[in-house]
Design a protein around this motif. Structure first.
Motif, PDB file in Angstrom:
ATOM      1  N   VAL A 189       0.838  -1.205   0.000  1.00  0.00           N
ATOM      2  CA  VAL A 189       0.000   0.000   0.000  1.00  0.00           C
ATOM      3  C   VAL A 189       0.873   1.256   0.000  1.00  0.00           C
ATOM      4  CG1 VAL A 189      -0.316   0.371   2.505  1.00  0.00           C
ATOM      5  CG2 VAL A 189      -2.164   0.899   0.918  1.00  0.00           C
ATOM      6  N   ILE A 190       2.027   1.223   0.663  1.00  0.00           N
ATOM      7  CA  ILE A 190       2.935   2.370   0.632  1.00  0.00           C
ATOM      8  C   ILE A 190       3.438   2.604  -0.788  1.00  0.00           C
ATOM      9  CG2 ILE A 190       5.198   3.221   1.369  1.00  0.00           C
ATOM     10  CD1 ILE A 190       4.692   1.780   4.058  1.00  0.00           C
ATOM     11  N   ALA A 191       3.874   1.536  -1.445  1.00  0.00           N
ATOM     12  CA  ALA A 191       4.368   1.658  -2.823  1.00  0.00           C
ATOM     13  C   ALA A 191       3.275   2.199  -3.740  1.00  0.00           C
ATOM     14  CB  ALA A 191       4.874   0.309  -3.318  1.00  0.00           C
ATOM     15  N   MET A 192       2.056   1.702  -3.566  1.00  0.00           N
ATOM     16  CA  MET A 192       0.941   2.155  -4.408  1.00  0.00           C
ATOM     17  C   MET A 192       0.689   3.648  -4.225  1.00  0.00           C
ATOM     18  SD  MET A 192      -3.030   0.872  -4.314  1.00  0.00           S
ATOM     19  CE  MET A 192      -3.300   1.604  -2.675  1.00  0.00           C
ATOM     20  N   LYS A 193       0.674   4.101  -2.961  1.00  0.00           N
ATOM     21  CA  LYS A 193       0.376   5.510  -2.687  1.00  0.00           C
ATOM     22  C   LYS A 193       1.514   6.430  -3.135  1.00  0.00           C
ATOM     23  CE  LYS A 193      -3.737   5.156  -1.084  1.00  0.00           C
ATOM     24  NZ  LYS A 193      -4.877   5.765  -1.840  1.00  0.00           N
ATOM     25  N   LEU A 194       2.752   5.999  -2.962  1.00  0.00           N
ATOM     26  CA  LEU A 194       3.873   6.833  -3.399  1.00  0.00           C
ATOM     27  C   LEU A 194       3.884   6.996  -4.918  1.00  0.00           C
ATOM     28  CD1 LEU A 194       6.770   5.647  -1.049  1.00  0.00           C
ATOM     29  CD2 LEU A 194       5.305   7.660  -0.823  1.00  0.00           C
ATOM     30  N   ARG A 195       3.522   5.924  -5.624  1.00  0.00           N
ATOM     31  CA  ARG A 195       3.408   6.030  -7.081  1.00  0.00           C
ATOM     32  C   ARG A 195       2.217   6.909  -7.469  1.00  0.00           C
ATOM     33  NH1 ARG A 195       4.501   0.407  -6.899  1.00  0.00           N
ATOM     34  NH2 ARG A 195       2.272   0.021  -7.224  1.00  0.00           N
ATOM     35  N   GLU A 196       1.096   6.724  -6.762  1.00  0.00           N
ATOM     36  CA  GLU A 196      -0.118   7.492  -7.065  1.00  0.00           C
ATOM     37  C   GLU A 196       0.136   8.992  -6.957  1.00  0.00           C
ATOM     38  OE1 GLU A 196      -4.529   8.222  -5.008  1.00  0.00           O
ATOM     39  OE2 GLU A 196      -3.486   6.315  -4.682  1.00  0.00           O
ATOM     40  N   TYR A 197       0.894   9.396  -5.944  1.00  0.00           N
ATOM     41  CA  TYR A 197       1.135  10.825  -5.714  1.00  0.00           C
ATOM     42  C   TYR A 197       2.477  11.299  -6.280  1.00  0.00           C
ATOM     43  CZ  TYR A 197      -2.888  10.607  -2.587  1.00  0.00           C
ATOM     44  OH  TYR A 197      -4.159  10.435  -2.077  1.00  0.00           O
ATOM     45  N   SER A 198       3.162  10.440  -7.017  1.00  0.00           N
ATOM     46  CA  SER A 198       4.452  10.784  -7.629  1.00  0.00           C
ATOM     47  C   SER A 198       5.404  11.409  -6.605  1.00  0.00           C
ATOM     48  CB  SER A 198       4.248  11.747  -8.809  1.00  0.00           C
ATOM     49  OG  SER A 198       3.419  11.156  -9.797  1.00  0.00           O
ATOM     50  N   ALA A 199       5.549  10.723  -5.486  1.00  0.00           N
ATOM     51  CA  ALA A 199       6.407  11.218  -4.405  1.00  0.00           C
ATOM     52  C   ALA A 199       7.851  11.327  -4.870  1.00  0.00           C
ATOM     53  CB  ALA A 199       6.311  10.288  -3.203  1.00  0.00           C
ATOM     54  N   GLU A 200       8.559  12.318  -4.319  1.00  0.00           N
ATOM     55  CA  GLU A 200       9.935  12.593  -4.724  1.00  0.00           C
ATOM     56  C   GLU A 200      10.888  12.429  -3.544  1.00  0.00           C
ATOM     57  OE1 GLU A 200       9.490  16.081  -7.965  1.00  0.00           O
ATOM     58  OE2 GLU A 200       8.741  16.602  -5.967  1.00  0.00           O
ATOM     59  N   ASN A 201      12.162  12.285  -3.879  1.00  0.00           N
ATOM     60  CA  ASN A 201      13.237  12.263  -2.865  1.00  0.00           C
ATOM     61  C   ASN A 201      12.949  11.240  -1.769  1.00  0.00           C
ATOM     62  OD1 ASN A 201      14.703  14.379  -4.140  1.00  0.00           O
ATOM     63  ND2 ASN A 201      13.334  15.884  -3.188  1.00  0.00           N
ATOM     64  N   ILE A 202      12.763  10.002  -2.198  1.00  0.00           N
ATOM     65  CA  ILE A 202      12.420   8.920  -1.268  1.00  0.00           C
ATOM     66  C   ILE A 202      13.696   8.246  -0.757  1.00  0.00           C
ATOM     67  CG2 ILE A 202      11.234   6.708  -1.026  1.00  0.00           C
ATOM     68  CD1 ILE A 202       9.358   7.655  -3.308  1.00  0.00           C
ATOM     69  N   VAL A 203      13.820   8.171   0.564  1.00  0.00           N
ATOM     70  CA  VAL A 203      14.939   7.488   1.214  1.00  0.00           C
ATOM     71  C   VAL A 203      14.386   6.252   1.910  1.00  0.00           C
ATOM     72  CG1 VAL A 203      16.785   7.666   2.927  1.00  0.00           C
ATOM     73  CG2 VAL A 203      16.112   9.689   1.591  1.00  0.00           C
ATOM     74  N   VAL A 204      14.899   5.082   1.550  1.00  0.00           N
ATOM     75  CA  VAL A 204      14.432   3.834   2.155  1.00  0.00           C
ATOM     76  C   VAL A 204      15.514   3.277   3.073  1.00  0.00           C
ATOM     77  CG1 VAL A 204      13.625   1.476   1.764  1.00  0.00           C
ATOM     78  CG2 VAL A 204      12.936   3.303   0.195  1.00  0.00           C
ATOM     79  N   ASP A 205      15.192   3.222   4.359  1.00  0.00           N
ATOM     80  CA  ASP A 205      16.078   2.601   5.347  1.00  0.00           C
ATOM     81  C   ASP A 205      15.514   1.208   5.620  1.00  0.00           C
ATOM     82  OD1 ASP A 205      18.003   2.168   7.282  1.00  0.00           O
ATOM     83  OD2 ASP A 205      16.902   3.215   8.854  1.00  0.00           O
ATOM     84  N   PRO A 206      16.146   0.158   5.100  1.00  0.00           N
ATOM     85  CA  PRO A 206      15.574  -1.197   5.229  1.00  0.00           C
ATOM     86  C   PRO A 206      15.742  -1.742   6.641  1.00  0.00           C
ATOM     87  CG  PRO A 206      17.682  -1.320   4.111  1.00  0.00           C
ATOM     88  CD  PRO A 206      17.409   0.149   4.337  1.00  0.00           C
ATOM     89  N   VAL A 207      14.828  -1.341   7.533  1.00  0.00           N
ATOM     90  CA  VAL A 207      14.922  -1.697   8.948  1.00  0.00           C
ATOM     91  C   VAL A 207      14.541  -3.169   9.121  1.00  0.00           C
ATOM     92  CG1 VAL A 207      14.130  -1.177  11.275  1.00  0.00           C
ATOM     93  CG2 VAL A 207      14.364   0.660   9.596  1.00  0.00           C
ATOM     94  N   MET A 208      15.539  -4.002   9.315  1.00  0.00           N
ATOM     95  CA  MET A 208      15.314  -5.439   9.471  1.00  0.00           C
ATOM     96  C   MET A 208      15.499  -5.894  10.909  1.00  0.00           C
ATOM     97  SD  MET A 208      17.242  -6.753   6.000  1.00  0.00           S
ATOM     98  CE  MET A 208      16.556  -6.367   4.389  1.00  0.00           C
ATOM     99  N   VAL A 209      16.469  -5.284  11.594  1.00  0.00           N
ATOM    100  CA  VAL A 209      16.775  -5.664  12.973  1.00  0.00           C
ATOM    101  C   VAL A 209      17.039  -4.388  13.763  1.00  0.00           C
ATOM    102  CG1 VAL A 209      18.335  -6.965  14.477  1.00  0.00           C
ATOM    103  CG2 VAL A 209      17.792  -7.844  12.205  1.00  0.00           C
ATOM    104  N   SER A 210      16.548  -4.309  14.994  1.00  0.00           N
ATOM    105  CA  SER A 210      16.774  -3.141  15.836  1.00  0.00           C
ATOM    106  C   SER A 210      18.214  -3.133  16.354  1.00  0.00           C
ATOM    107  CB  SER A 210      15.809  -3.139  17.022  1.00  0.00           C
ATOM    108  OG  SER A 210      16.155  -4.167  17.928  1.00  0.00           O
ATOM    109  N   THR A 211      18.628  -1.996  16.909  1.00  0.00           N
ATOM    110  CA  THR A 211      19.969  -1.877  17.487  1.00  0.00           C
ATOM    111  C   THR A 211      20.193  -2.927  18.563  1.00  0.00           C
ATOM    112  OG1 THR A 211      19.979   0.494  17.044  1.00  0.00           O
ATOM    113  CG2 THR A 211      21.547  -0.307  18.676  1.00  0.00           C
TER     114      THR A 211
END
Length: 260
Positions: A87-109
């Protein structure tokens, strides 16, 4: 005023996630907005509970934001399941979001797992292609590349492999290296190293969230990716050097060190 949106999980103890992002964005004198993907019960010693938002409610938050106050940059942190990622990907494409930074949070500190196993593919196939830059640390880069990373040569090999997953840049954070804390940026087919000495501060809760949010802030200003990473590194170095010590485990950074 520049506006920056963070899409991530909430950290009730204030050191990571949405709270770290909002502090970072505010410290950069920008307007912070948030779409919360999950509530977490956590502190400096660990993560003790996760309550995920529904995909429908995440979509509702994003509609409210983009239809009223369009962000100049978007930072994506904890997204723990396939449905929320979709749903995030769909909405970001729908609104043509810019300057997207993806931090792939897999494990906490603290070592707690924050990403479901079946969400890895969705993360790489749906969100990575939308990103201006992705910011894995070394353990995350190992998961993404399938390589064991022990040194800077290994980081370069992993960056080459991860670059195939995104049209943007790849920043592999070197905080887990033994001898330095150098970061590697792979951008437009070129390799750039950001060298920094290791700061003797065990309080590193939320460093990844903070760095990715700072990069988003700099991209919102119109800086290129090299300048954005360099300024973000300067900011997080200052936040670490401030030497804040709160909590019984790995404490948070001082996001507001410049205000002192």
């Amino acid at each position: 005023m520049k506006k920056v949106l963070t899409i991530a999980g909430s950290d009730c103890s204030g050191g990571a996630g949405i709270q770290a992002d909002i502090k970072t964005i505010t410290a950069h004198k920008m307007y912070a907005m948030s779409a919360i993907t999950a509530l977490t019960a956590q502190n400096t010693t660990g993560v003790y509970g996760v309550l995920e938002a529904t995909p429908e409610f995440v979509a509702n938050q994003l509609d409210c934001i983009f239809q009223d106050i369009r962000p100049d940059a978007v930072k994506i942190g904890m997204v723990s399941n396939v449905e929320i990622i979709e749903v995030i990907a769909m909405k970001l494409r729908e609104y043509s979001a810019e300057n997207i930074v993806v931090d792939p949070v897999m494990v906490s500190t603290s070592g707690s797992k924050l990403l479901n196993d079946n969400a890895n593919d969705a993360l790489t196939t749906l969100l990575f292609p939308l990103a201006a830059v992705i910011t894995p640390n070394i353990p995350e880069a190992q998961c993404l590349s399938g390589l064991t990373i022990k040194n800077k040569v290994d980081m370069e090999r992993a960056a080459d492999m991860i670059s195939d997953m995104t049209k943007g840049s790849v920043l592999i954070k070197g905080g887990h290296l033994d001898e330095s804390a150098d970061d590697l940026l792979k951008a437009e087919g070129k390799t750039f190293w950001f060298e920094s000495p290791r700061i003797e501060n065990p309080n590193t809760h939320g460093t990844g969230c903070t760095l990715s949010s700072a990069i988003a802030c700099n991209l919102a200003l119109g800086l290129n990716i090299i300048e954005s990473v360099n300024k973000a590194k300067e900011y997080i170095t200052g936040a670490l050097k401030a030497g804040l010590s709160i909590g019984k485990g790995r404490g948070p950074l001082n996001h507001c060190f410049k205000l002192q």
